[in-house]
Design an enzyme around this catalytic site. Structure first.
Site, PDB file in Angstrom:
ATOM      1  N   ASP A 106       0.873  -1.154  -0.189  1.00 46.92           N
ATOM      2  CA  ASP A 106      -0.063   0.112  -0.028  1.00 46.92           C
ATOM      3  C   ASP A 106       0.646   1.210   0.062  1.00 46.92           C
ATOM      4  O   ASP A 106       0.431   2.291   0.768  1.00 46.92           O
ATOM      5  CB  ASP A 106      -1.093   0.009   1.103  1.00 46.92           C
ATOM      6  N   LYS A 157       6.648   6.420  15.332  1.00 49.78           N
ATOM      7  CA  LYS A 157       5.618   7.559  15.566  1.00 49.78           C
ATOM      8  C   LYS A 157       5.920   8.301  16.627  1.00 49.78           C
ATOM      9  O   LYS A 157       5.112   8.419  17.591  1.00 49.78           O
ATOM     10  CB  LYS A 157       4.083   6.832  15.476  1.00 49.78           C
ATOM     11  N   ASP A 217       3.549   6.620   1.603  1.00 51.90           N
ATOM     12  CA  ASP A 217       2.660   5.691   1.966  1.00 51.90           C
ATOM     13  C   ASP A 217       1.089   6.028   2.010  1.00 51.90           C
ATOM     14  O   ASP A 217       0.651   7.232   2.331  1.00 51.90           O
ATOM     15  CB  ASP A 217       2.846   5.603   3.685  1.00 51.90           C
TER      16      ASP A 217
END
Length: 353
Positions: A106, A157, A217
């Site tokens: 993806d 993150k 992404d």
């Protein structure tokens, strides 16, 4: 060399696009995002591909089949429960006896994959991460390398105060099979949360390869749209499935347009579509195949999926929306009305249906 494509995720951040469609099949200029990954692997001579599946897997199998249409050989591995990025690869261990590539199903990229493989071999690395500098690293894992390329720090993150780098993990890896011995089969593992910290803690050879080229992404609606705008602007080197009839204007086969249609570039018009009287296609508009845009309709910065019909008997403007396949917009808008999304995701309410 073999490659593993991770294609089992649900793509919850892309809902409602992924409500009935697995994320790897979400279209970019009328081709599934994962198709670009397969074409990139083939371009680099990697034709043995293992695809890990979990969510709506039958649709992926049905589209790609055995891979022969793309000149590759595909083996599918089904997960009954999600195993995570690393656990999915561990599940393919019996097929992997030499260094292999891992790539997401993806993401859109035109990286030189073999340059990263050569770097991996030169460094005698156990695990090499393709890295890329980005403006907003908080959505990804950030890395810090020393002068030799060893990854010394990794934070997944990060919060703003934790951002020590804007260089991020792209989710593309070169992996020595030895790494798979660090996991138990059938258990869920994540590369970022479980494997990288262990490699760093134990002083094992984890390297970062700073890749040149495009990478995005497709994890959010904003990124989904921007990737296609970048494709129209030729910021990424990919094969677009249509003829470029004018610079930055791609038109598929069997497209019918009335003489008074206006198209502003860049734009993409898919196969077997129809544009009626006084239709205006604004910049950064993408029309899927077999769609019908009838009289007096204006679209701009919108993504129309396959088999959509837009019928307006009075002038109307549609902008900044994504319209789901097989949806019909007909009479019901007043003259001059703008169909505009109010939520942050820029997703048309019609998609929920």
């Amino acid at each position: 060399m073999k490659a593993v494509i991770l294609a089992g995720g649900k793509g919850t951040r892309l809902l409602p696009l992924t409500q009935k469609l697995p994320k790897p099949l979400v279209p970019l200029l009328n081709k599934p995002v994962m198709e670009y990954s397969i074409e990139l692997l083939k371009e680099h001579g990697i034709t043995e591909i293992i695809i890990t599946l979990q969510y709506l897997s039958d649709k992926i199998r049905s589209y790609f089949g055995d891979g022969s249409q793309w000149g590759v050989q595909i083996t599918y591995l089904q997960e009954s429960l999600p195993l995570g990025t690393a656990g999915s690869v561990k599940n393919a261990e019996h097929l992997l006896d030499e260094p292999f590539l891992v790539i997401s199903g993806d993401a859109l990229t035109d990286f030189d994959l073999m340059a990263g493989v050569r770097y991996h071999m030169q460094k005698h690395s156990l695990f090499t991460i393709f890295t890329k500098e980005v403006k907003k690293p908080n959505k990804f894992g950030i890395v810090e390398t020393d002068e030799q390329g060893h990854i010394r720090r990794f934070v997944e993150k990060p919060q703003k105060e934790e951002e020590f780098s804007k260089v991020v993990n792209t989710g593309i890896y070169v992996v020595d099979p030895f790494v798979l011995c660090m996991m138990e089969k059938g258990k869920a593992y994540d590369f970022s949360k479980d494997i990288f910290p262990r490699l760093i803690k134990n002083g094992m050879s984890l390297f970062g390869y700073h890749a040149n080229g495009y990478w995005k992404d497709i994890g959010s609606h904003e990124d989904y749209r921007q990737a296609q705008y970048d494709m129209l602007d030729k910021k990424v080197r990919v094969h677009i499935a249509a003829e470029e009839v004018l610079p930055n204007l791609w038109v598929g086969s069997n497209v019918k347009m009335e003489d008074n249609v206006t198209i502003n570039r860049p734009a993409y018009i898919g196969n077997d579509s129809y544009l009626g009287d006084h239709v205006v296609i604004g910049k950064y508009t993408i029309i899927g195949k077999s769609s019908k845009i009838t009289k007096d309709c204006e679209l701009s910065r919108s993504i129309v999926w396959d088999d959509v019909t837009i019928e307006h008997t009075s002038p109307s403007s549609i902008r900044n929306v994504t319209i789901a396949p097989r949806y019909q917009i007909s009479e019901g808008y007043k003259a001059g009305t703008s169909v505009k999304v109010k939520n942050k995701k820029n997703i048309s309410p019609v998609e929920a249906g």
